[in-house]
Design a protein around this motif. Structure first.
Motif, mmCIF file in Angstrom:
data_model
loop_
_atom_site.group_PDB
_atom_site.id
_atom_site.type_symbol
_atom_site.label_atom_id
_atom_site.label_comp_id
_atom_site.label_asym_id
_atom_site.label_seq_id
_atom_site.Cartn_x
_atom_site.Cartn_y
_atom_site.Cartn_z
ATOM 1 N N SER A 57 0.828 -1.205 0.000
ATOM 2 C CA SER A 57 0.000 0.000 0.000
ATOM 3 C C SER A 57 0.860 1.252 0.000
ATOM 4 C CB SER A 57 -0.939 -0.005 1.215
ATOM 5 O OG SER A 57 -1.798 -1.120 1.189
ATOM 6 N N THR A 58 1.976 1.190 0.686
ATOM 7 C CA THR A 58 2.873 2.346 0.745
ATOM 8 C C THR A 58 3.432 2.672 -0.629
ATOM 9 O OG1 THR A 58 3.503 1.883 3.038
ATOM 10 C CG2 THR A 58 4.998 3.246 1.748
ATOM 11 N N GLU A 83 -9.644 -2.550 2.419
ATOM 12 C CA GLU A 83 -9.137 -3.053 3.694
ATOM 13 C C GLU A 83 -9.077 -1.987 4.766
ATOM 14 O OE1 GLU A 83 -5.311 -4.630 2.742
ATOM 15 O OE2 GLU A 83 -6.121 -6.492 1.921
ATOM 16 N N GLU A 84 -8.948 -0.718 4.370
ATOM 17 C CA GLU A 84 -8.757 0.356 5.334
ATOM 18 C C GLU A 84 -9.805 1.441 5.123
ATOM 19 O OE1 GLU A 84 -4.006 0.535 6.032
ATOM 20 O OE2 GLU A 84 -4.683 1.121 4.032
ATOM 21 N N SER A 85 -10.049 2.192 6.188
ATOM 22 C CA SER A 85 -10.973 3.320 6.108
ATOM 23 C C SER A 85 -10.283 4.495 5.428
ATOM 24 C CB SER A 85 -11.428 3.723 7.511
ATOM 25 O OG SER A 85 -10.329 4.219 8.262
ATOM 26 N N LEU A 86 -11.076 5.501 5.064
ATOM 27 C CA LEU A 86 -10.503 6.687 4.437
ATOM 28 C C LEU A 86 -9.536 7.396 5.372
ATOM 29 C CD1 LEU A 86 -13.571 8.250 2.568
ATOM 30 C CD2 LEU A 86 -11.688 6.907 1.615
ATOM 31 N N ALA A 87 -9.823 7.359 6.691
ATOM 32 C CA ALA A 87 -8.927 7.995 7.659
ATOM 33 C C ALA A 87 -7.569 7.308 7.675
ATOM 34 C CB ALA A 87 -9.560 7.960 9.051
ATOM 35 N N GLN A 88 -7.558 5.978 7.594
ATOM 36 C CA GLN A 88 -6.301 5.240 7.596
ATOM 37 C C GLN A 88 -5.494 5.507 6.334
ATOM 38 O OE1 GLN A 88 -8.296 1.410 8.332
ATOM 39 N NE2 GLN A 88 -6.945 1.140 10.102
ATOM 40 N N SER A 91 -4.193 9.038 6.434
ATOM 41 C CA SER A 91 -3.065 9.186 7.350
ATOM 42 C C SER A 91 -1.767 8.747 6.684
ATOM 43 C CB SER A 91 -3.310 8.350 8.613
ATOM 44 O OG SER A 91 -2.198 8.404 9.476
ATOM 45 N N ARG A 92 -1.808 7.641 5.944
ATOM 46 C CA ARG A 92 -0.624 7.181 5.228
ATOM 47 C C ARG A 92 -0.227 8.190 4.149
ATOM 48 N NH1 ARG A 92 -2.467 2.843 3.234
ATOM 49 N NH2 ARG A 92 -1.705 1.399 4.842
ATOM 50 N N ALA A 93 -1.219 8.716 3.453
ATOM 51 C CA ALA A 93 -0.943 9.676 2.391
ATOM 52 C C ALA A 93 -0.256 10.926 2.956
ATOM 53 C CB ALA A 93 -2.227 10.048 1.669
ATOM 54 N N ARG A 94 -0.709 11.393 4.114
ATOM 55 C CA ARG A 94 -0.074 12.568 4.731
ATOM 56 C C ARG A 94 1.357 12.259 5.146
ATOM 57 N NH1 ARG A 94 -5.265 13.008 6.909
ATOM 58 N NH2 ARG A 94 -4.607 11.921 8.808
ATOM 59 N N ARG A 95 1.591 11.053 5.668
ATOM 60 C CA ARG A 95 2.940 10.669 6.075
ATOM 61 C C ARG A 95 3.888 10.637 4.878
ATOM 62 N NH1 ARG A 95 5.257 5.653 6.270
ATOM 63 N NH2 ARG A 95 3.236 4.639 5.954
ATOM 64 N N LEU A 96 3.354 10.251 3.718
ATOM 65 C CA LEU A 96 4.162 10.168 2.504
ATOM 66 C C LEU A 96 4.199 11.481 1.728
ATOM 67 C CD1 LEU A 96 2.967 6.655 1.241
ATOM 68 C CD2 LEU A 96 5.036 7.196 2.541
ATOM 69 N N LEU A 105 -9.820 9.111 -3.254
ATOM 70 C CA LEU A 105 -9.859 7.919 -2.415
ATOM 71 C C LEU A 105 -11.285 7.416 -2.272
ATOM 72 C CD1 LEU A 105 -7.494 9.070 0.504
ATOM 73 C CD2 LEU A 105 -6.867 7.868 -1.595
ATOM 74 N N LEU A 106 -11.418 6.100 -2.205
ATOM 75 C CA LEU A 106 -12.714 5.483 -1.968
ATOM 76 C C LEU A 106 -12.507 4.212 -1.160
ATOM 77 C CD1 LEU A 106 -15.786 5.260 -2.443
ATOM 78 C CD2 LEU A 106 -15.266 3.991 -4.553
#
Length: 363
Positions: A57-58, A83-88, A91-96, A105-106
């Motif tokens: 995913s990363t 597999e993951e919620s929009l918040a999850q 959060s990864r997108a912001r970290r990257l 996103l959907l």
């Protein structure tokens, strides 16, 4: 003009089809492009498989980020997460650092709703994370079942080919390292990529196992950092010890090729007295069967007795290589350790070794 991979029911002259050349789009990530043979093309369907937590995913979020600001800056990217919620995912997108407004996103695993979103947004890239979580509402079976995976992949293939949109399907692998789901899934897609790493290793290896539009002998190397995956351009830094100025017994250097990439390889060997009825032969990073053949060749042709000695050998860096040019370096490291002879650090042992008393080349 029609996409290169678009399905059509109209016959086309062979002479006309030969004039159609694939147009590669860069993913914006050098090591990813290297593994694919130059990039992705319109309508290409790619399957990215790997164990849980490896970083699938990363890397797909990083590809989405790079393409949204590069090859697809005038288009959109649709990232579907089952597999993951929009918040999850957010959060990864912001970290990257993925903040591009062209990325949509959907969080959905109903294929009908996914197709509706695709038709509404009309993206230039579609990512499904993961194919095991998607289900077709018109077919029986729970998400992840053989029938559901096959039907969902077939439907997604149709829309990708008809619209000329690259499609990434993310998938899990089993404990045995095989792709989870029906084997037919590998035949449906154009490209199969395996994303893996040695245990407790910070480096990730991207290997194509099938590629209709490029080679399958290239690899991409990435380093996992706090801010995501970073392309490793100089593989010699991870394949060879930084302390290369000293002469040591049992250490030999060679050059191996993975596709078009030359890699400085360091082989370390330890030959010690065995206290077991059957001496041990342990090899990391190299093929064990090949190593046993080379040990037998050394015993026969170099007059070195190893029947009472354990032999341990390791290819540094955590990357498995199969280049036969490493044979001579392996033999040199074993002989060096057994005889306690130091090998000069500025010497390269390069060549394939046969089982008879000869080598094909040396340097």
């Amino acid at each position: 003009s029609k996409a290169l991979t678009e399905f059509t029911s109209e016959p086309v002259r062979l002479s006309d089809s030969e004039n159609i050349e694939p147009r590669y789009m860069s993913t914006g990530i050098g090591e990813f492009d290297r593994a694919l043979g130059g990039g992705i093309i319109e309508g290409q369907v790619l399957l990215l498989a790997g164990p849980p937590g490896i970083g699938k995913s990363t890397i797909m979020m990083e590809v989405s980020k790079a393409m949204a600001s590069g090859a697809l800056k005038d288009s959109r990217v649709l990232y579907i997460s089952g597999e993951e919620s929009l918040a999850q995912v957010g959060s990864r997108a912001r970290r990257l650092g993925a903040k591009d407004a062209n990325i949509y996103l959907l969080s959905e695993n109903n294929l009908a709703k996914v197709i509706d979103a695709f038709n509404k947004i009309k993206p230039g890239l579609l990512v499904i994370d993961s194919i095991q979580t998607a289900y077709h509402p018109e077919f029986m079976g729970s998400p992840g079942s053989v029938g559901q995976i096959r039907e969902c992949a077939s439907e997604l293939l149709k829309i990708a080919k008809s619209k000329g949109v690259p499609l990434f399907l993310l998938g899990h692998i089993t404990k045995d390292g095989a792709l989870a789901g029906p084997k037919v899934l590998e035949h449906i897609v154009d490209t199969v990529l395996y994303f893996d790493a040695e245990k407790n290793n910070i480096y990730r290896i991207l290997r194509p196992h099938k590629n209709r539009f490029g080679p399958v002998n290239e690899i991409g190397i990435f380093e996992m950092t706090e801010t995501g995956l970073v392309s490793v351009k100089d593989s010699s830094e991870i394949m060879a010890n930084t302390d290369r100025g000293r002469a040591l017994a049992g250490r030999a250097y060679s050059i191996a090729f993975e596709g078009s990439r030359p890699m400085l390889a360091e082989i370390q060997a330890l030959v010690s007295r065995s206290y077991y009825p059957y001496p041990r032969r342990t090899v990391t990073g190299l093929d064990l069967n090949r190593a046993q053949i080379l040990i037998a060749a050394v015993e026969k042709n170099a007059g070195l007795r190893l029947d009472t000695m354990d032999v341990f050998a390791s290819l540094q860096g955590g990357i498995k290589l199969k280049d036969p040019a490493l044979d001579l370096a392996f033999c040199a490291a074993v002989i060096s350790s057994a005889k306690d002879l130091e090998l000069a650090p500025d010497t390269i042992f390069l060549g394939e070794v046969g089982i008879l008393a000869q080598t094909s080349s040396t340097a």
